[in-house]
Design a protein around this motif. Structure first.
Motif, PDB file in Angstrom:
ATOM      1  N   TYR A 132      34.708 -33.146 -32.678  1.00 47.17           N
ATOM      2  CA  TYR A 132      33.825 -33.310 -31.574  1.00 47.17           C
ATOM      3  C   TYR A 132      34.296 -32.036 -30.282  1.00 47.17           C
ATOM      4  CZ  TYR A 132      32.371 -37.991 -32.755  1.00 47.17           C
ATOM      5  OH  TYR A 132      31.926 -38.929 -33.462  1.00 47.17           O
ATOM      6  N   SER A 133      35.477 -31.732 -30.269  1.00 48.16           N
ATOM      7  CA  SER A 133      35.666 -30.659 -29.321  1.00 48.16           C
ATOM      8  C   SER A 133      34.879 -29.208 -30.115  1.00 48.16           C
ATOM      9  CB  SER A 133      37.171 -30.296 -29.332  1.00 48.16           C
ATOM     10  OG  SER A 133      37.736 -30.063 -30.265  1.00 48.16           O
ATOM     11  N   SER A 134      35.079 -28.977 -31.283  1.00 45.70           N
ATOM     12  CA  SER A 134      34.429 -27.903 -31.852  1.00 45.70           C
ATOM     13  C   SER A 134      32.882 -27.869 -31.669  1.00 45.70           C
ATOM     14  CB  SER A 134      34.750 -27.807 -33.287  1.00 45.70           C
ATOM     15  OG  SER A 134      36.294 -27.697 -33.706  1.00 45.70           O
ATOM     16  N   LEU A 135      32.307 -29.438 -31.987  1.00 44.52           N
ATOM     17  CA  LEU A 135      31.013 -29.524 -31.709  1.00 44.52           C
ATOM     18  C   LEU A 135      30.547 -29.217 -30.199  1.00 44.52           C
ATOM     19  CD1 LEU A 135      28.213 -30.332 -32.885  1.00 44.52           C
ATOM     20  CD2 LEU A 135      28.747 -32.619 -32.066  1.00 44.52           C
ATOM     21  N   GLY A 136      31.512 -29.759 -29.095  1.00 49.50           N
ATOM     22  CA  GLY A 136      31.052 -29.251 -28.071  1.00 49.50           C
ATOM     23  C   GLY A 136      31.109 -27.792 -27.608  1.00 49.50           C
ATOM     24  N   ALA A 137      32.293 -27.175 -28.103  1.00 53.04           N
ATOM     25  CA  ALA A 137      32.221 -25.599 -28.109  1.00 53.04           C
ATOM     26  C   ALA A 137      30.938 -24.859 -28.504  1.00 53.04           C
ATOM     27  CB  ALA A 137      33.432 -25.118 -28.548  1.00 53.04           C
TER      28      ALA A 137
ATOM     29  N   VAL B 175      27.808 -26.238 -29.210  1.00 51.72           N
ATOM     30  CA  VAL B 175      26.606 -26.598 -28.328  1.00 51.72           C
ATOM     31  C   VAL B 175      26.695 -25.909 -26.662  1.00 51.72           C
ATOM     32  CG1 VAL B 175      25.755 -28.389 -26.986  1.00 51.72           C
ATOM     33  CG2 VAL B 175      26.495 -28.689 -29.113  1.00 51.72           C
ATOM     34  N   THR B 176      27.910 -25.699 -26.142  1.00 47.21           N
ATOM     35  CA  THR B 176      28.094 -24.959 -25.104  1.00 47.21           C
ATOM     36  C   THR B 176      27.677 -23.347 -25.356  1.00 47.21           C
ATOM     37  OG1 THR B 176      29.536 -26.471 -24.035  1.00 47.21           O
ATOM     38  CG2 THR B 176      29.405 -24.203 -23.154  1.00 47.21           C
TER      39      THR B 176
END
Length: 66
Positions: free
Chosen positions: A5-10, A12-13
């Motif tokens: 999830y943190s990789s996905l957030g990075a 997307v940002t």
């Protein structure tokens, strides 16, 4: 799962930042109306793809048992 999830957030940002820069440059050259027309065309294309692949998105999850 938190790392995913943190990789996905990075991702997307980063994608959002790049797309804002690109759309800003397009708006400078072609105008704001062209940006909205391009965005609506892309949204329409994505909605067609999502509608045609809805069986893939609603399939039951695969168990991870060994």
């Amino acid at each position: 799962m938190a790392a995913v999830y943190s990789s996905l957030g990075a991702i997307v940002t980063g994608t959002f930042g790049v797309s804002v820069l690109i759309m800003g440059a397009i708006a400078e050259h072609l105008g704001v109306r062209a940006v909205y027309l391009m965005a609506s065309a892309l949204l329409f294309i994505v909605s067609i793809i999502a509608y045609s692949a809805r069986s893939v998105m609603t399939s039951p999850p695969v168990s991870q048992e060994e």
